[in-house]
Design a protein around this motif. Structure first.
Motif, mmCIF file in Angstrom:
data_model
loop_
_atom_site.group_PDB
_atom_site.id
_atom_site.type_symbol
_atom_site.label_atom_id
_atom_site.label_comp_id
_atom_site.label_asym_id
_atom_site.label_seq_id
_atom_site.Cartn_x
_atom_site.Cartn_y
_atom_site.Cartn_z
ATOM 1 N N TYR A 79 -3.094 -10.475 1.843
ATOM 2 C CA TYR A 79 -3.539 -9.585 2.535
ATOM 3 C C TYR A 79 -5.008 -9.607 2.767
ATOM 4 O O TYR A 79 -5.500 -9.301 3.928
ATOM 5 C CB TYR A 79 -3.047 -8.176 2.277
ATOM 6 N N TYR A 131 -1.570 -4.148 7.705
ATOM 7 C CA TYR A 131 -2.220 -3.972 6.144
ATOM 8 C C TYR A 131 -3.668 -4.755 6.231
ATOM 9 O O TYR A 131 -4.444 -4.196 6.094
ATOM 10 C CB TYR A 131 -1.489 -4.033 5.089
ATOM 11 N N THR A 143 0.991 -2.682 0.348
ATOM 12 C CA THR A 143 1.361 -1.845 1.676
ATOM 13 C C THR A 143 2.138 -0.592 1.416
ATOM 14 O O THR A 143 2.403 0.369 2.078
ATOM 15 C CB THR A 143 2.477 -2.855 2.367
ATOM 16 N N PHE A 175 2.190 2.396 4.338
ATOM 17 C CA PHE A 175 3.735 2.050 4.909
ATOM 18 C C PHE A 175 4.580 3.368 4.655
ATOM 19 O O PHE A 175 5.245 3.706 5.423
ATOM 20 C CB PHE A 175 4.633 1.099 4.090
ATOM 21 N N LEU A 197 3.244 -2.866 9.233
ATOM 22 C CA LEU A 197 2.725 -2.789 7.963
ATOM 23 C C LEU A 197 3.667 -3.643 6.845
ATOM 24 O O LEU A 197 3.497 -4.133 6.123
ATOM 25 C CB LEU A 197 2.521 -1.606 7.429
ATOM 26 N N ARG A 198 5.059 -3.428 7.230
ATOM 27 C CA ARG A 198 6.356 -3.829 6.655
ATOM 28 C C ARG A 198 7.461 -4.149 7.495
ATOM 29 O O ARG A 198 7.828 -3.111 7.999
ATOM 30 C CB ARG A 198 6.595 -3.232 5.336
#
Length: 472
Positions: free
Chosen positions: A66, A104, A174, A178, A218-219
């Motif tokens: 990230y 992220y 995250t 998230f 984000l995920r």
């Protein structure tokens, strides 16, 4: 809009078992001040944890990817996970990739400073403390809208005090952002489907689609949720009348995700292939061990000579899984139906450090403060009960007799929460069930647990009222 979302109701006890209660009534005066105090408590815990935690090598594993994305994006305008820029060995132009979604890294890029990585980390974790407090606020407001103000207080309190929701704040991971995107999505979707005004319904459902897109950036856990909703609208006759609402929802989702998809079709990049095959295969080891060997716990696929072939394609992963079911049918059934849910909602993180933490720490208030250690002990004791209640609540949400104490609109909202929670559980029944993945869903877990408890209380009151009427 905010006032519409925040409106809750007071349900007279004598009418609590009917289905015609007005879902929009004046909330009691004590509710918002009480919720605000709980949110302040949650913020204090998160702030204390953020500034009082010293992570051993904070930029490592997932966090390294990230931060590398944020660094390359900030310094060179390239979305790449090449870590050489972080160690001063950057030569030439980084190669773009798409191994992880950009949500992220874009968040981190707003704080990034290569010359002051310590200050960068501090700014990020303090910001995440504030985001975590917003999760508590939204959890309380949503619970009040669905269950009533009195039941919303324990939901908010559990979200504020949850050690798992707090200890991920100091990590460059995250979980906290998230969790906020997920809670915003569920809140908008539930309130949108509960709205009596067509205009409000369309607006909030559009917001829900936008928030789902942000959550997926984000995920990718919920990547297929919008398409699952679309499929249900096409297949289920009762849902077909809602095709316009579903279309608005998907439009919001595509509006956020579209630029990322478009980038991946127009920019030459390296992409992690067969991600679905990898997660199916890594989740196929019973009890997360290879051949029952405790030394392989958490990482059973490492060193497995069959792993490379099984992860080469989805078809190969499914063939490998089918072979395991043929060889050990009872063991595999137990793992997928019982073992995986237990692993997913386990208190301890299987790949973590000292049960609660993801990466090793040099110091943390959760390791030294007597009050936090006591709090953690209490939450450890409550955890199995809360999970069992939440799973029961997931089922009860779709049992009409169990929901009679709720207004009709609130039943719809509770079912939205239950549907998203169940979808998350089903996704991870096929994937690697690390308990870390359930952390952002904990506010929904708490809400469903309190909902199940409220159903039990309503049932007991109904029986008492029935006995009293019979005796009279």
């Amino acid at each position: 809009m905010a006032q519409r979302l925040w409106r809750t109701r007071q349900v007279p006890e004598q009418a609590a078992l009917t289905t015609d209660i007005d879902p929009v009534a004046t909330r009691p005066r004590w509710f918002l001040p009480t919720l605000f105090v709980i949110v302040l408590l949650g913020l204090a815990l998160r702030w204390w944890t953020a500034v009082g935690t010293d992570v051993d090598i904070p930029i490592r594993n997932d966090a390294r990817d990230y931060v590398s994305y944020a660094a390359n994006l900030t310094l060179d305008g390239v979305y790449s996970s090449d870590p050489h820029v972080l160690v001063g060995q950057f030569k030439g132009r980084a190669v773009p990739d798409a191994k992880r979604p950009p949500g992220y890294p874009l968040f981190l890029a707003g704080f990034f400073d290569l010359g002051d990585l310590g200050g960068f980390i501090h700014r990020v974790v303090v910001a995440q403390a504030w985001l975590g407090a917003l999760v508590v606020w939204f959890a309380g407001l949503l619970a009040a809208r669905l269950l009533g103000c009195r039941w919303a207080i324990p939901v908010a309190l559990l979200a504020a005090l949850s050690p798992h929701l707090v200890v991920y704040v100091p990590y460059l991971l995250t979980e906290t952002p998230f969790s906020l995107a997920l809670m915003t999505f569920v809140m908008a979707a539930a309130c949108g489907l509960m709205a009596s005004s067509p205009g409000w319904r369309v607006t909030l459902v559009l917001v829900a689609g936008l928030c789902l897109g942000m959550a997926c950036l984000l995920r990718p856990t919920l990547d297929q949720l919008a398409w699952a909703v679309s499929a249900l609208v096409l297949v289920v006759p009762a849902w077909r009348r809602q095709w316009m609402i579903a279309l608005v929802f998907v439009l919001g989702f595509v509006t956020v995700m579209g630029p990322w998809w478009l980038r991946n079709t127009q920019v030459a990049h390296q992409k992690q292939s067969h991600a679905m095959a990898v997660t199916i295969h890594q989740g196929s080891y019973p009890d997360m061990m290879r051949d029952g060997d405790p030394a392989t716990f958490g990482y059973p696929y490492r060193g497995d000579p069959a792993a490379a072939r099984a992860e080469s394609s989805v078809h190969a992963a499914l063939a490998d899984l089918a072979g395991k079911f043929r060889a050990h049918p009872l063991q595999m059934l137990r793992w997928y139906l019982v073992g995986k849910p237990m692993a997913l909602f386990a208190w301890s993180e299987q790949s973590g450090w000292r049960n609660l933490f993801e990466y090793p720490l040099h110091r943390s208030p959760w390791l030294s403060s007597g009050g936090l250690i006591v709090l953690m002990s209490v939450m450890v004791g409550l955890h199995p009960l809360l999970v069992l209640l939440a799973l029961a609540g997931n089922v009860l949400a779709f049992v009409p007799a169990a929901c009679r104490w709720l207004p009709r609109a609130a039943v719809t909202g509770v079912r939205v929460v239950a549907w998203v929670h169940a979808y998350f559980l089903l996704v991870h029944l096929a994937a690697l069930p690390l308990s870390r993945y359930s952390v952002p869903f904990r506010p929904l877990t708490f809400l469903l647990a309190i909902f199940a408890l409220a159903c039990l209380v309503a049932w007991v009151r109904q029986r008492k009222a029935g006995h009293a009427a019979a005796e009279a």
